[in-house]
Design a protein around this motif. Sequence first.
Motif, PDB file in Angstrom:
ATOM      1  N   LYS A   1       0.861  -1.181   0.000  1.00 25.32           N
ATOM      2  CA  LYS A   1       0.000   0.000   0.000  1.00 25.32           C
ATOM      3  C   LYS A   1       0.895   1.228   0.000  1.00 25.32           C
ATOM      4  CE  LYS A   1       1.189   1.826   3.715  1.00 25.32           C
ATOM      5  NZ  LYS A   1       1.667   3.214   3.737  1.00 25.32           N
ATOM      6  N   THR A   2       0.612   2.150  -0.820  1.00 24.26           N
ATOM      7  CA  THR A   2       1.230   3.474  -0.803  1.00 24.26           C
ATOM      8  C   THR A   2       0.595   4.320  -1.887  1.00 24.26           C
ATOM      9  OG1 THR A   2       3.222   4.760  -1.284  1.00 24.26           O
ATOM     10  CG2 THR A   2       3.150   2.571  -2.185  1.00 24.26           C
ATOM     11  N   MET A   3       0.295   5.556  -1.567  1.00 24.37           N
ATOM     12  CA  MET A   3      -0.322   6.419  -2.579  1.00 24.37           C
ATOM     13  C   MET A   3       0.673   6.798  -3.669  1.00 24.37           C
ATOM     14  SD  MET A   3      -0.699   9.983  -0.586  1.00 24.37           S
ATOM     15  CE  MET A   3       0.698  10.740   0.213  1.00 24.37           C
ATOM     16  N   ASP A   4       1.990   6.642  -3.391  1.00 29.97           N
ATOM     17  CA  ASP A   4       2.993   6.911  -4.424  1.00 29.97           C
ATOM     18  C   ASP A   4       3.056   5.794  -5.460  1.00 29.97           C
ATOM     19  OD1 ASP A   4       3.638   9.173  -3.034  1.00 29.97           O
ATOM     20  OD2 ASP A   4       5.453   8.353  -2.133  1.00 29.97           O
ATOM     21  N   ASN A   5       2.527   4.623  -5.128  1.00 29.92           N
ATOM     22  CA  ASN A   5       2.521   3.457  -6.023  1.00 29.92           C
ATOM     23  C   ASN A   5       3.941   3.038  -6.423  1.00 29.92           C
ATOM     24  OD1 ASN A   5       0.731   1.557  -7.246  1.00 29.92           O
ATOM     25  ND2 ASN A   5       1.212   2.401  -9.254  1.00 29.92           N
ATOM     26  N   ASP A   6       4.877   3.124  -5.473  1.00 28.78           N
ATOM     27  CA  ASP A   6       6.275   2.906  -5.825  1.00 28.78           C
ATOM     28  C   ASP A   6       6.900   1.651  -5.207  1.00 28.78           C
ATOM     29  OD1 ASP A   6       6.361   3.760  -3.207  1.00 28.78           O
ATOM     30  OD2 ASP A   6       7.830   5.350  -3.533  1.00 28.78           O
TER      31      ASP A   6
ATOM     32  N   GLY B   1       5.419  12.338  -3.659  1.00 32.45           N
ATOM     33  CA  GLY B   1       6.181  11.496  -4.579  1.00 32.45           C
ATOM     34  C   GLY B   1       7.644  11.865  -4.526  1.00 32.45           C
ATOM     35  N   ARG B   2       8.372  11.316  -3.549  1.00 32.29           N
ATOM     36  CA  ARG B   2       9.782  11.675  -3.378  1.00 32.29           C
ATOM     37  C   ARG B   2      10.656  11.003  -4.425  1.00 32.29           C
ATOM     38  NH1 ARG B   2      10.449  10.765   3.148  1.00 32.29           N
ATOM     39  NH2 ARG B   2       8.502  11.759   3.762  1.00 32.29           N
ATOM     40  N   ARG B   3      10.401   9.707  -4.666  1.00 31.99           N
ATOM     41  CA  ARG B   3      11.247   8.946  -5.591  1.00 31.99           C
ATOM     42  C   ARG B   3      10.591   8.734  -6.938  1.00 31.99           C
ATOM     43  NH1 ARG B   3      12.084   3.617  -2.219  1.00 31.99           N
ATOM     44  NH2 ARG B   3       9.821   3.816  -2.349  1.00 31.99           N
ATOM     45  N   SER B   4       9.276   8.666  -6.938  1.00 34.38           N
ATOM     46  CA  SER B   4       8.539   8.351  -8.161  1.00 34.38           C
ATOM     47  C   SER B   4       7.571   9.470  -8.504  1.00 34.38           C
ATOM     48  CB  SER B   4       7.764   7.031  -7.980  1.00 34.38           C
ATOM     49  OG  SER B   4       6.890   6.811  -9.067  1.00 34.38           O
ATOM     50  N   GLY B   5       7.435   9.749  -9.796  1.00 33.40           N
ATOM     51  CA  GLY B   5       6.524  10.796 -10.252  1.00 33.40           C
ATOM     52  C   GLY B   5       5.187  10.273 -10.739  1.00 33.40           C
ATOM     53  N   GLU B   6       4.828   9.046 -10.379  1.00 36.60           N
ATOM     54  CA  GLU B   6       3.597   8.456 -10.910  1.00 36.60           C
ATOM     55  C   GLU B   6       2.356   9.240 -10.526  1.00 36.60           C
ATOM     56  OE1 GLU B   6       2.877   4.306 -10.748  1.00 36.60           O
ATOM     57  OE2 GLU B   6       4.992   3.781 -10.920  1.00 36.60           O
ATOM     58  N   THR B   7       2.268   9.697  -9.263  1.00 38.13           N
ATOM     59  CA  THR B   7       1.068  10.436  -8.867  1.00 38.13           C
ATOM     60  C   THR B   7       0.956  11.744  -9.652  1.00 38.13           C
ATOM     61  OG1 THR B   7       2.314  11.341  -6.994  1.00 38.13           O
ATOM     62  CG2 THR B   7       0.867   9.473  -6.547  1.00 38.13           C
ATOM     63  N   ALA B   8       2.069  12.441  -9.802  1.00 38.37           N
ATOM     64  CA  ALA B   8       2.044  13.700 -10.565  1.00 38.37           C
ATOM     65  C   ALA B   8       1.744  13.434 -12.030  1.00 38.37           C
ATOM     66  CB  ALA B   8       3.380  14.427 -10.422  1.00 38.37           C
ATOM     67  N   LEU B   9       2.375  12.412 -12.602  1.00 38.27           N
ATOM     68  CA  LEU B   9       2.179  12.105 -14.018  1.00 38.27           C
ATOM     69  C   LEU B   9       0.721  11.803 -14.320  1.00 38.27           C
ATOM     70  CD1 LEU B   9       3.905  11.456 -16.715  1.00 38.27           C
ATOM     71  CD2 LEU B   9       3.385   9.089 -16.121  1.00 38.27           C
ATOM     72  N   LEU B  10       0.131  10.914 -13.547  1.00 36.70           N
ATOM     73  CA  LEU B  10      -1.239  10.495 -13.842  1.00 36.70           C
ATOM     74  C   LEU B  10      -2.250  11.566 -13.470  1.00 36.70           C
ATOM     75  CD1 LEU B  10      -2.718   8.182 -15.117  1.00 36.70           C
ATOM     76  CD2 LEU B  10      -2.985   7.138 -12.863  1.00 36.70           C
ATOM     77  N   ALA B  11      -2.063  12.221 -12.319  1.00 39.86           N
ATOM     78  CA  ALA B  11      -2.992  13.290 -11.933  1.00 39.86           C
ATOM     79  C   ALA B  11      -2.917  14.447 -12.927  1.00 39.86           C
ATOM     80  CB  ALA B  11      -2.678  13.779 -10.518  1.00 39.86           C
TER      81      ALA B  11
ATOM     82  N   GLU C   1      11.556  12.048 -11.794  1.00 39.31           N
ATOM     83  CA  GLU C   1      12.578  11.370 -12.578  1.00 39.31           C
ATOM     84  C   GLU C   1      13.329  12.275 -13.555  1.00 39.31           C
ATOM     85  OE1 GLU C   1       9.554   8.311 -11.334  1.00 39.31           O
ATOM     86  OE2 GLU C   1       9.539  10.378 -12.031  1.00 39.31           O
ATOM     87  N   VAL C   2      12.749  13.426 -13.887  1.00 39.53           N
ATOM     88  CA  VAL C   2      13.332  14.287 -14.925  1.00 39.53           C
ATOM     89  C   VAL C   2      13.552  15.693 -14.372  1.00 39.53           C
ATOM     90  CG1 VAL C   2      13.042  15.262 -17.225  1.00 39.53           C
ATOM     91  CG2 VAL C   2      12.169  12.966 -16.732  1.00 39.53           C
TER      92      VAL C   2
ATOM     93  N   MET D   1      -1.769  25.956 -15.373  1.00 41.32           N
ATOM     94  CA  MET D   1      -1.700  24.970 -14.294  1.00 41.32           C
ATOM     95  C   MET D   1      -0.463  24.098 -14.471  1.00 41.32           C
ATOM     96  SD  MET D   1      -4.510  25.625 -12.579  1.00 41.32           S
ATOM     97  CE  MET D   1      -4.581  24.208 -11.479  1.00 41.32           C
ATOM     98  N   CYS D   2       0.288  23.935 -13.380  1.00 34.74           N
ATOM     99  CA  CYS D   2       1.470  23.071 -13.391  1.00 34.74           C
ATOM    100  C   CYS D   2       1.427  22.155 -12.177  1.00 34.74           C
ATOM    101  CB  CYS D   2       2.742  23.915 -13.367  1.00 34.74           C
ATOM    102  SG  CYS D   2       4.288  22.966 -13.292  1.00 34.74           S
ATOM    103  N   VAL D   3       1.651  20.865 -12.393  1.00 35.85           N
ATOM    104  CA  VAL D   3       1.742  19.890 -11.311  1.00 35.85           C
ATOM    105  C   VAL D   3       3.201  19.471 -11.174  1.00 35.85           C
ATOM    106  CG1 VAL D   3       1.177  17.512 -10.649  1.00 35.85           C
ATOM    107  CG2 VAL D   3      -0.614  19.028 -11.509  1.00 35.85           C
ATOM    108  N   ILE D   4       3.664  19.319  -9.937  1.00 37.99           N
ATOM    109  CA  ILE D   4       5.066  18.963  -9.707  1.00 37.99           C
ATOM    110  C   ILE D   4       5.179  17.947  -8.571  1.00 37.99           C
ATOM    111  CG2 ILE D   4       5.452  20.900  -8.109  1.00 37.99           C
ATOM    112  CD1 ILE D   4       8.292  21.139  -9.347  1.00 37.99           C
ATOM    113  N   SER D   5       6.037  16.952  -8.739  1.00 40.68           N
ATOM    114  CA  SER D   5       6.314  15.969  -7.682  1.00 40.68           C
ATOM    115  C   SER D   5       7.132  16.621  -6.575  1.00 40.68           C
ATOM    116  CB  SER D   5       7.116  14.790  -8.231  1.00 40.68           C
ATOM    117  OG  SER D   5       6.429  14.096  -9.236  1.00 40.68           O
ATOM    118  N   GLU D   6       6.887  16.235  -5.330  1.00 43.48           N
ATOM    119  CA  GLU D   6       7.660  16.811  -4.226  1.00 43.48           C
ATOM    120  C   GLU D   6       9.149  16.479  -4.347  1.00 43.48           C
ATOM    121  OE1 GLU D   6       7.240  15.241  -0.293  1.00 43.48           O
ATOM    122  OE2 GLU D   6       6.663  13.251  -0.993  1.00 43.48           O
TER     123      GLU D   6
END
Length: 366
Positions: free
Chosen positions: A135-140, A181-191, A204-205, A229-234
């Motif tokens: 379980k994790t909301m980061d999905n990592d 999302g410290r290590r993974s940008g999945e939440t930012a990417l999909l949201a 990642e980038v 609008m801009c979304v950014i991973s933490e």
Amino acid sequence: MRIGVLTGGGDVPGLNPCIRSIALSALDRGWEVIGFRRGWQGFLEIDPAERESVAAHSIVLDREAVRGIDRVGGTMLHTSRTDPRTVAGGDRTGHVLMVLDALGVDALITLGGDGTLRFSAHLSAQGFPVVSIPKTMDNDVFGTDYCIGFSTAITRSVDAINALRTTAESHERIAIVELFGRRSGETALLAGFLAQVDRTVIAEVPADPDVLLPLLAADRRSRPGAYAMCVISEGAKLAGDEAEDGDRRLSATRRSETAVSRRLALLIEQRAKEGTIVQQLAYLMRSGDPDALDRMVGFAFGGLAVQKIEAGETGRMLALRDGNYCHVPIDTLLGGTKTVDVDRLYDRARYRPKLTHVEGMPMFLY
């Protein structure tokens, strides 16, 4: 048969449906279920010889105890981020095993993210029967396509991003929304993709302000409402950023540097001369009731965990791969790091998700 259940790490919606499913599936088999409070920390506080300490840090999960909990977010067992191997005083793995033996627990089901499941794998290596659930909301968590809590986190994020549009437009500003999302940008990417924001910066980038800032300024000018609008991973990095990598691994309250969303906003105001709005969604992403998908995955994982114990197949981590429920060796998560497939899913030059091929891809595109 007596089985134990615990939740560790950050809470997410979907844990309570999973706990209920475990309890009801086990009770239907005539088993007993004991829930341990506050993750691995609860074990360290238990002295089996003292009834009060057992009562304070564990609970019998009968039908009444789990009634209706599936409709509520968070975890009824509470949680902690404790790893018994790294506490003051040295490795307490032996104490955990002693408590399990003293309380007559035959097998343990653990619900957690990377930290909780790493100790689960360690406990399994000591010979104790464990089934772990990611379980994790980061999905990592490496080894599974999906973790409980991810869908609800995305749903919360999309709703909040779209709600913020009215304020961004009213003030004609560039809104920067920071997601966990410290290590993974999945939440930012999909949201970012589902909310159809202008630009998305993932962990990642690294983002080049010389490229990103003109794009956002042009986005604002191109829209009749004069906002962007801009979304950014933490965990995202800005080129030339002097923030310490070590800080990003700490909890938000212990970090010394300003959040990346605020650093980006400051650059926009100083260099692009545009007004900004900054919103860190933070714990709102993991709060509230689970959505339909996290209820479903929670129920399914809970039932499958009990089935694995009944079959004598422990030392496993439950997983979803290509849309199918399955299980993998419990130490699979130690074998790699789960991040966004940048080449397949992200446009580095435009700071946007890209969806070039859909046929044959699993749900959530991972």
